[in-house]
Design a protein around this motif. Structure first.
Motif, PDB file in Angstrom:
ATOM      1  N   HIS A   8      21.039  29.665 -34.694  1.00  0.00           N
ATOM      2  CA  HIS A   8      21.716  30.293 -33.556  1.00  0.00           C
ATOM      3  C   HIS A   8      21.630  31.809 -33.592  1.00  0.00           C
ATOM      4  CE1 HIS A   8      25.210  31.733 -31.142  1.00  0.00           C
ATOM      5  NE2 HIS A   8      24.780  30.790 -30.320  1.00  0.00           N
ATOM      6  N   HIS A  25      29.091  29.282 -36.369  1.00  0.00           N
ATOM      7  CA  HIS A  25      28.704  27.921 -36.025  1.00  0.00           C
ATOM      8  C   HIS A  25      28.736  27.038 -37.270  1.00  0.00           C
ATOM      9  CE1 HIS A  25      27.274  29.237 -32.057  1.00  0.00           C
ATOM     10  NE2 HIS A  25      27.269  27.951 -31.745  1.00  0.00           N
ATOM     11  N   GLU A  40      27.430  22.335 -32.602  1.00  0.00           N
ATOM     12  CA  GLU A  40      28.639  22.426 -31.796  1.00  0.00           C
ATOM     13  C   GLU A  40      29.165  21.016 -31.558  1.00  0.00           C
ATOM     14  OE1 GLU A  40      27.662  24.543 -28.239  1.00  0.00           O
ATOM     15  OE2 GLU A  40      27.677  26.515 -29.212  1.00  0.00           O
TER      16      GLU A  40
END
Length: 360
Positions: A8, A25, A40
């Motif tokens: 990410h 994350h 996620e």
């Protein structure tokens, strides 16, 4: 081991990480692609991969993630609750005891690094459900009530590791009392799994005669050989033929010790390559301790001589760095030429150049 980056935000992350410290994350390791995924939470309870090159696939953490001992992933659609590594567990410590869980966590850190290498090398990994002598692990504690004492070892695919080995102080005590220069959890796993691969790749893989030419006669009585070893001490001059004094006790132990060292060497060289290591001492006039680790240590086409030469330079540098910190040598061994030849046998065995390649 390779270096990983958060998909990410591109922050460097490490094999055991469960969260990216930059973008926050969740992270999980996906073994079939050898990647760390940024995740996620989805509405259905699964996790969706996000970030660079993400295909939006859905994943579940291994069920042992709940105990804080595993960060590997399994496909949400596959129906598996355990990851590729943890599904080999047969007996785990009592999770109601927080101290046991912490010792188990240390066990799993070492075991996952073992499996990283085994998967990277494309070696067979049958479970006990898939094969009568499939690979299984049990982590056991001594029983003061019965006086039972857990011995670390291998028996037809079942590997027992004494839970107390995850206690650093107790393991150091045992290392000192047994006169061992090196004793780690990862070393235990790599050694014991070597016995299992002797069964799979040598005994069942058509490589028995070639193995005996390299390691000697494994048909000698194993129990008597160990009794002799512990009663009389190591074979005189063992350093000229074996990687450790324990390797001199029996051909099976010689193979398992050499197997473990092959995994030590290839994984550490792979890590050094990922970090861009180059060893080039200014006083090394003949380039004996000079190496640039810019090759695939796991590669089938990489010559054993290149691996051994680079390892000599890298391990010498690592030992010297530790001495500067007042720490023990991470690799307190000397590889005599017969040992390098044995490592070459293992190198050929894992890459299917010895025995029956279909055993892989």
């Amino acid at each position: 081991m390779k270096l990983f980056a958060c998909p990410h935000c591109s922050q460097v992350v490490f094999f055991e990480n469960v969260v990216c410290e930059r973008c926050n994350h969740a992270l999980g390791y996906e073994p079939t692609s050898n990647t760390m995924l940024a995740l996620e939470k989805s509405d259905d309870g699964a996790w969706r991969s996000v970030g660079e090159r993400s295909d939006g696939a859905s994943w579940l953490y291994c069920s042992n993630y709940a105990f804080g001992v595993c960060n590997w992933l399994t496909p949400a659609s596959g129906g598996e609750q355990m990851c590729l590594c943890c599904r080999h567990n047969l007996v785990v410590p009592d999770t109601s005891d927080a101290a046991n869980v912490e010792l188990w966590r240390k066990m799993e850190v070492a075991k996952r690094r073992l499996f990283y290498t085994l998967i990277k090398l494309g070696l067979p990994l049958q479970t006990r459900d898939e094969h009568p002598e499939g690979l299984g692990f049990q982590f056991l504690s001594d029983s003061p009530a019965t006086g039972d004492h857990v011995m670390t070892g291998h028996d037809d695919g079942l590997i027992t590791i004494a839970l107390v080995e995850a206690d650093d102080a107790e393991r150091e005590k045992r290392r000192t009392s047994m006169g061992e220069p090196y004793r780690t959890l990862l070393g235990h796993f790599r050694h014991e799994v070597g016995h299992w691969y002797w069964d799979r790749l040598v005994r069942d893989g058509g490589a028995l005669d070639q193995c005996r030419q390299t390691f000697g006669d494994d048909s000698q009585d194993y129990g008597e050989a160990l009794k002799t070893h512990y009663a009389n001490g190591p074979k005189p001059g063992w350093q000229n033929e074996f990687v450790s004094h324990y390797a001199a006790s029996h051909a099976w132990e010689d193979f398992a010790e050499t197997w473990a060292h092959y995994l030590h060497i290839t994984d550490t060289l792979d890590t050094a390559g990922a970090w861009g290591f180059r060893v080039n001492p200014k006083v090394d006039r003949e380039d004996v301790l000079t190496a640039k680790v810019n090759f695939d240590a796991y590669g089938a086409d990489t010559p054993m001589a290149q691996i051994a030469d680079s390892w000599l330079a890298l391990s010498s540098a690592l030992n010297s760095l530790n001495r500067s910190m007042g720490a023990p040598d991470p690799y307190p061994f000397v590889l005599a030429e017969p040992v390098i030849q044995k490592l070459g046998f293992v190198h050929d065995l894992v890459h299917g150049r010895v025995g029956d390649a279909t055993a892989h």
